[in-house]
Design a protein around this motif. Structure first.
Motif, short mmCIF file in Angstrom:
data_model
loop_
_atom_site.label_atom_id
_atom_site.label_comp_id
_atom_site.label_asym_id
_atom_site.label_seq_id
_atom_site.Cartn_x
_atom_site.Cartn_y
_atom_site.Cartn_z
N LEU A 196 5.84 11.98 -14.40
CA LEU A 196 6.59 13.02 -13.81
C LEU A 196 6.49 14.44 -14.58
N PHE A 197 5.43 14.61 -15.47
CA PHE A 197 4.98 15.88 -16.07
C PHE A 197 3.76 16.44 -15.59
N ILE A 198 3.18 15.93 -14.44
CA ILE A 198 2.02 16.40 -13.72
C ILE A 198 2.77 17.46 -12.85
N ALA A 199 1.89 18.69 -12.74
CA ALA A 199 2.24 19.50 -11.61
C ALA A 199 1.45 19.87 -10.77
N GLN A 200 1.71 20.52 -9.63
CA GLN A 200 0.86 20.93 -8.65
C GLN A 200 -0.15 21.75 -9.07
N GLY A 201 -1.61 21.48 -8.66
CA GLY A 201 -2.61 22.67 -9.20
C GLY A 201 -3.34 21.86 -10.38
N GLU A 202 -2.71 20.93 -10.93
CA GLU A 202 -3.46 20.34 -12.25
C GLU A 202 -4.47 19.22 -11.79
N ARG A 203 -5.38 19.23 -12.77
CA ARG A 203 -6.42 18.27 -12.45
C ARG A 203 -6.47 16.76 -13.22
N VAL A 204 -6.50 15.76 -12.61
CA VAL A 204 -6.26 14.37 -13.23
C VAL A 204 -7.54 13.39 -13.04
N VAL A 205 -7.59 12.45 -13.83
CA VAL A 205 -8.61 11.53 -13.66
C VAL A 205 -7.70 10.29 -13.24
N VAL A 206 -8.69 9.83 -12.09
CA VAL A 206 -7.93 8.60 -11.25
C VAL A 206 -8.85 7.40 -11.36
N ASN A 207 -8.48 6.17 -11.58
CA ASN A 207 -9.24 5.03 -11.55
C ASN A 207 -9.57 4.62 -10.32
N THR A 208 -10.81 4.73 -9.66
CA THR A 208 -11.15 4.42 -8.46
C THR A 208 -11.12 3.06 -7.57
N GLU A 209 -11.07 2.08 -8.80
CA GLU A 209 -11.00 0.83 -8.52
C GLU A 209 -9.45 0.26 -8.29
N SER A 210 -8.64 0.84 -8.99
CA SER A 210 -6.98 0.60 -8.83
C SER A 210 -6.28 1.65 -8.09
N GLY A 211 -6.78 2.88 -8.17
CA GLY A 211 -6.04 3.88 -7.59
C GLY A 211 -5.18 4.45 -8.44
N GLU A 212 -5.13 4.02 -9.70
CA GLU A 212 -4.14 4.55 -10.60
C GLU A 212 -4.59 5.70 -11.43
N TYR A 213 -3.38 6.55 -11.85
CA TYR A 213 -3.55 7.83 -12.72
C TYR A 213 -3.99 7.18 -14.20
N VAL A 214 -5.02 7.94 -14.69
CA VAL A 214 -5.58 7.57 -16.01
C VAL A 214 -5.33 8.72 -16.82
N GLU A 215 -5.28 9.83 -16.76
CA GLU A 215 -4.90 11.12 -17.71
C GLU A 215 -5.33 12.25 -17.17
N ARG A 216 -4.78 13.57 -17.80
CA ARG A 216 -5.09 14.71 -17.40
C ARG A 216 -6.68 14.94 -17.61
N ALA A 217 -7.10 15.79 -16.59
CA ALA A 217 -8.68 16.09 -17.04
C ALA A 217 -8.54 17.17 -17.93
#
Length: 144
Positions: free
Chosen positions: A122-143
């Motif tokens: 919920l704390f992620i806002a529009q314009g932020e950069r995030v790291v995504v696991n491409t194998e599962s498609g899940e959020y990992v962390e803020r970049a």
């Protein structure tokens, strides 16, 4: 089955010999998407290779023009790609998080720069950069 992705069970004896599949990975560059087809350039031969969205599956949602990936070849024929396990994307759209909303486990849908929708905290806002696991498609962390 490398071509269809289906798995079948087979029992082998200790003395059975199994022929190894002729699978090779080569560096390639994603050029562009043309409808349901995706064009790649083999970095060694400079030939273009076309793979369909059916073959790529969820990987297609993480492709960015000009990015490098590994082209998987079986008996010299391109059959799939392999992406980096973690990639960074910008959030292009997401609703603001509502304090106290935990009905969805503390996550909300967000659209990344490729157009794919993932679930983020919920704390992620529009314009932020995030790291995504491409194998599962899940959020990992803020970049960082």
């Amino acid at each position: 089955n490398l071509l269809t992705g289906k798995v079948m069970e087979k029992t082998f004896q200790g003395s059975d010999k199994v022929e190894e599949a002729d699978v090779v990975f080569r560096k390639a560059q994603f050029l562009y998407a043309n409808g349901e087809e995706y064009e790649f350039m083999d970095n060694e031969t400079y030939e273009t290779v076309t793979l369909s969205a059916d073959i790529l599956g969820d990987s297609a949602g993480f492709l960015v023009d000009g990015m490098d990936c590994d082209l998987q070849l079986f008996n010299g024929v391109p059959i799939n790609i392999q992406l980096q396990p973690k990639m960074t994307f910008e959030i292009t759209y997401t609703e603001p998080g509502v304090q106290g909303d935990r009905a969805n486990g503390g996550t909300k849908p967000a659209t990344i720069s490729t157009g794919k929708v993932i679930r983020v905290p919920l704390f992620i806002a529009q314009g932020e950069r995030v790291v995504v696991n491409t194998e599962s498609g899940e959020y990992v962390e803020r970049a960082k």
